[in-house]
Every structure is written in structure tokens, then in C-alpha cells.
Design a protein around this motif. Structure first.
Motif, PDB file in Angstrom:
ATOM      1  N   ILE A 196     -35.481 -25.373  15.787  1.00 35.01           N
ATOM      2  CA  ILE A 196     -35.823 -25.836  17.139  1.00 35.01           C
ATOM      3  C   ILE A 196     -37.337 -25.967  17.286  1.00 35.01           C
ATOM      4  CG2 ILE A 196     -35.794 -25.177  19.569  1.00 35.01           C
ATOM      5  CD1 ILE A 196     -33.019 -23.959  19.072  1.00 35.01           C
ATOM      6  N   SER A 245     -38.594 -28.991  15.156  1.00 35.35           N
ATOM      7  CA  SER A 245     -38.239 -30.312  15.671  1.00 35.35           C
ATOM      8  C   SER A 245     -38.973 -30.593  16.982  1.00 35.35           C
ATOM      9  CB  SER A 245     -36.729 -30.431  15.850  1.00 35.35           C
ATOM     10  OG  SER A 245     -36.253 -29.396  16.665  1.00 35.35           O
ATOM     11  N   TRP A 246     -39.223 -29.553  17.777  1.00 38.15           N
ATOM     12  CA  TRP A 246     -39.992 -29.733  19.016  1.00 38.15           C
ATOM     13  C   TRP A 246     -41.403 -30.209  18.667  1.00 38.15           C
ATOM     14  CZ3 TRP A 246     -38.791 -29.842  24.077  1.00 38.15           C
ATOM     15  CH2 TRP A 246     -39.822 -29.750  25.001  1.00 38.15           C
ATOM     16  N   LEU A 263     -32.039 -31.923  13.463  1.00 36.16           N
ATOM     17  CA  LEU A 263     -32.642 -32.111  14.784  1.00 36.16           C
ATOM     18  C   LEU A 263     -33.785 -33.117  14.781  1.00 36.16           C
ATOM     19  CD1 LEU A 263     -32.727 -28.519  16.327  1.00 36.16           C
ATOM     20  CD2 LEU A 263     -31.087 -30.358  16.680  1.00 36.16           C
ATOM     21  N   LEU A 287     -32.242 -29.284  25.153  1.00 36.94           N
ATOM     22  CA  LEU A 287     -31.177 -28.575  24.440  1.00 36.94           C
ATOM     23  C   LEU A 287     -29.806 -29.239  24.638  1.00 36.94           C
ATOM     24  CD1 LEU A 287     -31.502 -26.268  22.533  1.00 36.94           C
ATOM     25  CD2 LEU A 287     -30.893 -24.672  24.344  1.00 36.94           C
ATOM     26  N   ARG A 320     -27.261 -30.664  21.563  1.00 37.27           N
ATOM     27  CA  ARG A 320     -26.417 -29.508  21.268  1.00 37.27           C
ATOM     28  C   ARG A 320     -25.440 -29.749  20.128  1.00 37.27           C
ATOM     29  NH1 ARG A 320     -24.550 -31.581  26.123  1.00 37.27           N
ATOM     30  NH2 ARG A 320     -22.299 -31.849  26.386  1.00 37.27           N
ATOM     31  N   LEU A 341     -27.220 -29.694  16.861  1.00 34.49           N
ATOM     32  CA  LEU A 341     -27.579 -28.302  16.598  1.00 34.49           C
ATOM     33  C   LEU A 341     -26.404 -27.559  15.977  1.00 34.49           C
ATOM     34  CD1 LEU A 341     -30.145 -26.600  17.360  1.00 34.49           C
ATOM     35  CD2 LEU A 341     -28.804 -25.697  19.230  1.00 34.49           C
TER      36      LEU A 341
END
Lengths: 285, 286
Positions: A84, A87-88, A164, A195, A199, A202
Motif C-alpha cells: 500500500i 503503490s501510494w 496495486l 482503498l 480492494r 488488494l
């Protein structure tokens, strides 16, 4: 002309070519993929259902199952959080050296599992760089749980991130910017906008990560030390039983792992079928 | 001017953005990447460089190491080649033809990704052993698969197959059928269309699939060791020789082989990147 014309001959192959290539493909896949899978279950039940279930009475087998579950329970969340964060940073911002960073994240996929185990021996082993310090402070990493977890985290490192990153890159930043301009905090925008958008991808990444974490053999074999009942994961226990010619027990434990693989594939296919668009915006990534 | 100057210095590394959280996400990514991947791999390189060029070449020029590397690379190359060919055929069949059970077959292609290597290893060993389902008929023909290089080859085909299929498949889906129609209208036979219109744009994906299958095969351990028999100079692959050296506490020997394998991994990654940038220039996609 009201009916759509059927694809006519010039844009497909002759019938005999289609039939032959289909049959060749099926035989090839059957021989290389399906037969080994069937063999696992046939060998596991070779001495009957009783012997199969007796294999799981062995405390060492139970310890191996427990250890495998524990290792996955630590390694998967670690790589989930990393996926996470990575990828952010990569998908929502523009910065120099981004493609190098993506290449480095994918790096563990191209390193041999044995080499992955070896690097931790060289760092933390008795003769390793930090070995003397660790021994002086009574910290056990190699031939213990931390080493197994580290090796597993290394080999499963890219799974979540690589699912992601392309999806979030495609989704861009417009949704988050809208949330922010409406007064949401950064965390709230992430939690309620980003998110939910990712999802299913993910979950997809977590499934693959988990399958590999529970099934990893080479990297874990190098760092575990093969202590029965203590540092043996399920794949390592399979190896020990097999090398002791205890084939029924070996294939019985292996059948659990094969079942896990089948469940993973089923869930993966379901996600691709039901949420294909939500997993990968582009066909190829 | 000073404001503009400042924003230009900032944008040298990162373009300004309204989205928050960059320092945290980027910092965490780099720290975790460093701790889990880069520092451990760095330790390997450091250890190898402490051997020196002489020590390293001494490890690698050992006859047993050389033959293990030859076996690993040679068989991986052969397996990746077979996978590239069959991968293309399988992908084509899965995309273009309809037959009962197509969806199931489609899902089954990923089995080697999901099945733990040790499980695949003992299953293949049981199948190809002299008394196994496939080993027995092969033995009648005088072919020995288990405990020979042929067994290693079979295991490497197993682990590499999904890479070859999955890299080509999305591109076949995206082929514009009209181009094939145009080609047919202009008088090309179907074979000519396939060879001169369909195949060229697929080449980068086929090469990438080959390289991925090769990279995976070179490093493969779990699915090979049970079927290989691991006889030095005959069916001993490089990864198991690393494990043997470690069991002998010969860390220098293990490190030397590992560094060679790591270098090959990097080279393969580089080749894949080159193929993709070539493809982007030549065809406008990866």
C-alpha cells in the motif's frame, strides 16, 4: 444483413489446424500440470483413508502446519502494508527514478530462492556480518522463526505492490483530489476513496502472496536448519518425510498444500471473472 | 522570481501535488525495500568482493561448479524455449478457439504459480520414477527421466509454463481482427497472415515470456531436487550446489556461485527491459 456474419474462413485457421493445436495444448497441459496434481492425491490415499488421516496425528506434522500458518500470518501483513505504501508513493506522485524503484521492487522475483536464503545466512549466520553481535546478545535469527519469516518476506515481497501499482496508476488522482477539496483529511481520502477503489486487486495480491508464503521451500530450507517440530514448515516437512521414504505421510501433507493451491486458483479465477475490471484497468501489466 | 526559483528546485525531484502522504509512503517504501531486499543483497555482494577476483574465479573455475552452472543454464534455456513455443500455442488456443472446459484450462495454466515447488517436485518424481505412471512406459522405450537431466528439464518446463502463456495471452486478445481481414482480402493465405501480420507484433511478448521462464528456471530449487537425483557432474544444478556448500560451511564457495547467479538474474532483467523499450519504440506498447 441483420445477423452478424460468422467469422469466415480467411480470419481463422483451417479446422484440422484448430483441432490439432487444441489437442496438442490439452495433452501438453494435462501431462505437465494436471497429472502431477492428480498424482499428489492418489499417492496420499495409496494406503487408504485411515493412513491418510493418521499422517496428521504426528505432532511434528501439526507443528509444521502451525509454523507455516504463523509465518504467513506475519509475512503477508508486512508485505500488504508495504504494498500500500509503495503503490501510494509510486502511483499518486511524480518523482525522479520511479521506474528504477519499480524495478527494485520486482527484484526478489528474479533472485533464486536459495540465494534469497543465503543472503540472510551471510548477514545473520554464525559466520555472518552481524553473527558475533547477535550471539553476544543472545538473539537467534537463523535456524529460528525470525530467519524463516525474513526469507519468506523476501520472496513474497513484490506480490501486493505489483498488483496495486498499475491499477492505481490507471486510476490517477482525480478521486482523491475531489475528496480533499471537499474537506476530507488525507487519511480519510485514502480510507474512503482509494482503498475501496483497489480492494479487489488488494485481495488478489494478498491471495497470491499468501500462497507463496505458505508454499515457499528453497529460501526457507536454507535458513530453517530443519529442526523437526520447531523450524520445519509444511514444505520442509514434506521433504523430510519424502527423504525418509514415508511417502504416504509426505503426500498427505503435500495434499494440504495442493488443496491450498487449488483454493487460491479458484478464488483468483473468481476475482478475475467477477471483478476483472476492478483488478486490472489495463489488459496487460 | 524567488518563488518560481524555489518551486523549480522542489520539482527537480518531485512534481508538486495536492495529495498528501508522500514523505511517509516514500520513506517507508525505501526503508522497507532497503532492509528486506537491498541491504541483504548488498551483504552478498560485499562478501563476494571480499573474496577478491582471484578467490571468486577460484570458486567458479572449480570443475564441479562449472558443470552445475552449465547444467542449470543449458537446461533452463531449453525449457524456456519449449515453453515459449508451447506457451504461444496454448495462449492462441485459449484466446481464439472455443472448446468445452476452456475456462477450467485457462485457470489451470496458473497452477505452477500456486502449487508449492516441493509438492510439484515430489509429484513429478513419483510420476517419472521408473515405476511411475509416466516413468514406466518411458522405461519400456529405454528412456530414463527421473534422476537424469531429462527429469530436471521436465521440472523446469513445469515452473516456467505460466510465464510464457501469460505474457503472450493479453496481446493476442488485443489483436485487431480487422488487420487479419485486410491481409486476407489482399490475397494472403492464412499461414502468410499468421507469419507476417500476426506474429511480428507478438515477438516482444514471446521474448519477454522466454526471459521470465528462463530466469525462473535458473533459480528453481524445490521442484527440481527430488526428480534430479543430484548426481555431481550429471544432474546437479547450481542452486543445490549452493546448499551443499553451505552444509559444508564453505561460505566462500556458496557466495561465489550465488554471485554468478545474481549477475545472470540482473542481466536477464536488463534484457527484459531492453525488449520492452524496443517494443515500445517499434510497436508503441509493451
Amino acid at each position: 444483413m441483420s445477423e452478424a456474419p460468422k467469422p469466415h474462413r480467411p480470419t481463422t485457421e483451417a479446422r484440422w489446424v484448430r483441432v490439432t493445436t487444441t489437442l496438442v495444448s490439452l495433452v501438453f497441459l494435462g501431462l505437465f500440470l494436471v497429472l502431477p496434481l492428480i498424482a499428489v492425491f492418489v499417492e496420499a490415499f495409496r494406503s487408504g483413508v485411515g493412513a491418510y488421516f493418521a499422517s496428521f496425528q504426528d505432532p511434528d506434522a501439526l507443528a509444521a502446519i502451525r509454523l507455516t500458518l504463523m509465518v504467513a500470518a506475519i509475512a503477508v501483513p508486512l508485505n500488504l502494508v508495504f504494498g500500500i505504501a509503495a503503490s501510494w508513493a509510486i502511483a499518486k506522485f511524480h518523482f525522479k527514478g520511479k521506474s528504477l524503484l519499480i524495478t527494485l521492487i520486482d527484484l526478489p522475483f528474479s533472485v533464486s530462492p536459495v540465494v534469497a536464503g543465503l543472503v540472510f545466512i551471510l548477514l545473520f549466520g554464525a559466520q555472518g556480518l552481524l553473527g558475533p553481535w547477535l550471539r553476544a546478545h543472545d538473539v537467534e535469527i537463523i535456524f529460528a522463526l525470525p530467519g524463516i519469516v525474513l526469507a519468506t518476506v523476501f520472496v513474497t515481497f513484490p506480490f501486493v505492490a505489483r498488483e496495486l501499482i498499475p491499477l492505481m496508476q490507471d486510476q490517477g488522482t482525480a478521486d482523491e483530489e475531489a475528496a480533499l477539496s471537499l474537506g476530507a483529511s488525507g487519511f480519510k481520502a485514502f480510507w474512503t476513496v482509494t482503498l475501496p477503489n483497489v480492494r479487489w486487486a488488494l485481495l488478489y495480491g494478498v491471495l497470491l502472496c499468501n500462497a507463496r508464503a505458505m508454499g515457499e521451500f528453497g529460501a526457507v530450507a536454507v535458513v530453517s536448519g530443519h529442526i523437526r517440530g520447531e523450524t520445519n514448515t509444511m514444505p520442509l516437512h514434506v521433504e523430510i518425510l519424502y527423504n525418509e521414504y514415508n511417502f504416504v505421510a509426505a503426500f498427505a501433507v503435500a495434499s494440504l498444500l495442493a488443496l491450498l493451491a487449488l483454493l487460491t486458483l479458484a478464488a483468483k479465477s473468481f476475482l478475475e471473472w467477477r471483478y476483472g475490471d476492478a483488478i486490472a484497468a489495463r489488459a496487460a501489466h | 522570481m524567488s518563488v518560481r526559483g524555489k518551486s523549480q528546485t522542489r520539482s527537480r525531484f518531485r512534481r508538486p501535488s495536492a495529495i498528501p502522504g508522500f514523505p511517509l509512503a516514500f520513506g517507508y517504501t525505501l526503508t522497507y525495500l532497503g532492509l528486506i531486499v537491498l541491504i541483504p543483497l548488498g551483504a552478498l555482494v560485499l562478501r563476494a568482493s571480499s573474496l577478491g577476483m582471484m578467490g571468486l574465479s577460484g570458486v567458479i573455475s572449480d570443475e564441479r561448479v562449472l558443470s552445475a552452472l552449465r547444467i542449470s543454464f543449458g537446461l533452463s534455456f531449453a525449457a524456456a524455449l519449449l515453453n515459449a513455443i508451447f506457451g504461444l500455442v496454448v495462449a492462441w488456443v485459449l484466446v481464439r478457439y472455443d472448446f468445452p472446459g476452456r475456462k477450467l484450462v485457462h485457470a489451470a495454466v496458473d497452477l505452477p504459480f500456486a502449487l508449492p515447488t516441493a509438492v510439484a517436485g515430489i509429484a513429478l518424481a513419483a510420476l517419472y520414477a521408473p515405476n511411475g505412471w509416466i516413468g514406466q512406459p518411458l522405461a519400456a522405450w529405454g528412456i530414463k527421466a527421473a534422476y537424469t537431466p531429462l527429469g530436471i528439464f521436465i521440472a523446469l518446463v513445469f515452473v516456467g509454463l505460466p510465464f510464457a502463456v501469460r505474457t503472450v495471452e493479453p496481446l493476442i486478445v488485443e489483436i485487431d481482427r480487422e488487420i487479419e481481414e485486410v491481409s486476407a482480402t489482399l490475397g494472403a493465405t492464412r499461414a502468410q497472415t499468421l507469419w507476417r501480420v500476426v506474429l511480428p507484433p507478438l515477438t516482444p511478448a514471446i521474448l519477454t515470456g522466454f526471459a521470465l521462464a528462463f530466469a525462473r528456471a535458473v533459480g528453481e530449487y524445490g521442484s527440481v531436487i527430488f526428480i534430479a537425483g543430484n548426481i555431481p557432474y550429471v544432474s546437479e544444478i547450481a542452486p543445490i550446489l549452493i546448499v551443499i556448500r553451505l552444509e559444508e560451511f564453505n561460505y566462500a564457495g556458496a557466495t561465489g556461485i550465488a554471485v554468478v547467479m545474481l549477475a545472470i538474474s540482473f542481466a536477464t532483467l536488463l534484457v527484459i527491459n531492453l525488449i520492452q523499450s524496443w517494443s515500445r519504440r517499434r510497436f508503441g506498447y509493451v
